[in-house]
Enzyme design. Structure first.
Site, PDB file in Angstrom:
ATOM      1  CB  SER A 164      -3.274   0.469  -2.433  1.00 49.11           C
ATOM      2  OG  SER A 164      -2.033   1.000  -1.984  1.00 49.11           O
ATOM      3  CE1 TYR A 177      -5.154   0.835   2.810  1.00 48.77           C
ATOM      4  CE2 TYR A 177      -3.070   0.538   1.653  1.00 48.77           C
ATOM      5  CZ  TYR A 177      -4.329   1.117   1.736  1.00 48.77           C
ATOM      6  OH  TYR A 177      -4.742   1.967   0.743  1.00 48.77           O
TER       7      TYR A 177
HETATM    8  C1  BGC Z   1      -2.197   4.453   1.355  1.00 51.41           C
HETATM    9  C2  BGC Z   1      -1.559   5.791   1.691  1.00 51.41           C
HETATM   10  C3  BGC Z   1      -0.153   5.851   1.122  1.00 51.41           C
HETATM   11  C4  BGC Z   1      -0.111   5.435  -0.336  1.00 51.41           C
HETATM   12  C5  BGC Z   1       1.306   5.363  -0.892  1.00 51.41           C
HETATM   13  C6  BGC Z   1      -2.106   4.241  -0.122  1.00 51.41           C
HETATM   14  O1  BGC Z   1      -2.762   3.070  -0.487  1.00 51.41           O
HETATM   15  O2  BGC Z   1      -3.546   4.442   1.807  1.00 51.41           O
HETATM   16  O3  BGC Z   1      -1.535   5.967   3.095  1.00 51.41           O
HETATM   17  O4  BGC Z   1       0.342   7.183   1.235  1.00 51.41           O
HETATM   18  O5  BGC Z   1      -0.735   4.191  -0.495  1.00 51.41           O
HETATM   19  O6  BGC Z   1       2.178   4.697  -0.043  1.00 51.41           O
END
Ligand code: BGC
Length: 279
Positions: A164, A177
């Site tokens: 991410s 996360y």
């Molecule tokens: C998340 C999303 C978020 C995006 C940008 C992703 O890894 O799961 O919820 O919109 O990152 O912030």
């Protein structure tokens, strides 16, 4: 200025991954679904892993079969070692081997820091990080057992970790996360370093804001989408197909010399757009 919106369509070369066997975790929805379909379109046989939502996974497998390749839906919780071992063994028995692992399954359990429960912290780490570790380890055992088959691919195996932008961008209210994706980044590069001599390529894709169920509230009203676009220089929210295209490319021999890289697919979100006018 009128510019194309949405991910480009019809751009996947249909023979690129011919004869390869791909496992996509969390393949029943969102980025995983588009990626499983993209790999199938590129000629790979695909196992669509899911933990809940059997019907959706079976529909994805059916759509993939429509490309004239083999596809099946396998249930397994990627955070459970015995289930990952069983899923990988089943794929080897039924499909012959694993050439490509897309360690995609992931989730969010958001909370302000002092409200975050240990259960929320642990769940996200278990699925997003330990899940990728377990799937990568079991796939790697199979890559090493089989070795390189030059007619199929120049590599013995390819692992693509779904990371991410939050492996780089801190994210208040999402410490579990962000920590899990930071962990993915270091796990990925360490595995890439350890496994490259065995001809296994490990890379990651780091999506930005992609229209999927995980972040629906960030894009499903015009106001929310406008706010979100402030963070995206390229001026559109991503589609799952944008990520599928990156994964198909990284998995293919077109990118045989790409080892240990994170490919950000984020419309420029990691370019710190706030600094375009400030700082
Ligand atoms: C998340 C999303 C978020 C995006 C940008 C992703 O890894 O799961 O919820 O919109 O990152 O912030």
């Amino acid at each position: 200025m009128s510019v194309p919106q949405g991910a480009p369509q019809g751009v996947i070369p249909t023979q690129l991954l011919k004869g390869q066997k791909a496992l996509v975790t969390g393949g029943n929805s969102g980025i995983g679904k588009a990626t499983a379909i993209g790999l199938g379109r590129a000629g790979a046989d695909v196992v669509v892993n899911y933990v809940a939502g059997r019907e959706a996974a079976e529909q994805v497998a059916e759509e993939i079969s429509g490309f004239g390749v083999r596809a099946a839906a396998y249930e397994a919780d990627v955070s459970q070692e015995d289930q990952v071992v069983a899923m990988t063994q089943r794929m080897v028995e039924e499909f012959g081997t694993v050439d490509i692992l897309v360690a995609n399954a992931g989730l969010q359990r958001d909370a302000p820091f002092t409200k975050m429960t240990t259960a929320q912290w642990q769940k996200v780490l278990d699925v997003n990080l330990t899940g990728q570790f377990l799937c990568a380890r079991e796939a790697t055992k199979e890559f090493l057992r089989r070795g390189v088959v030059p007619e199929v691919s120049r590599a013995a195996g390819k692992i693509i970790c779904m990371s991410s932008v939050h492996q780089l961008i801190p994210w208040a209210g999402h410490v579990n996360y962000a920590a899990s994706k930071g962990g993915v980044q270091m796990m990925m590069t360490t595995l890439a370093q350890e496994l490259a001599p065995r001809r296994i390529r490990v890379n990651a894709v780091a999506p930005g804001a992609i229209r999927t169920p995980i972040n629906r509230s960030a894009w499903d009203t015009p106001d929310a989408e406008q706010d979100l676009l402030q963070l995206i220089p390229y001026g559109r929210v991503g589609d799952p197909e944008d990520i599928a295209h990156a994964v198909v490319g990284l998995a293919s021999d077109l990118m045989d010399y790409v080892v240990g890289t994170t490919l950000y697919v984020d419309g420029g979100m990691t370019l710190f757009p706030g600094f375009a006018t400030g700082g």
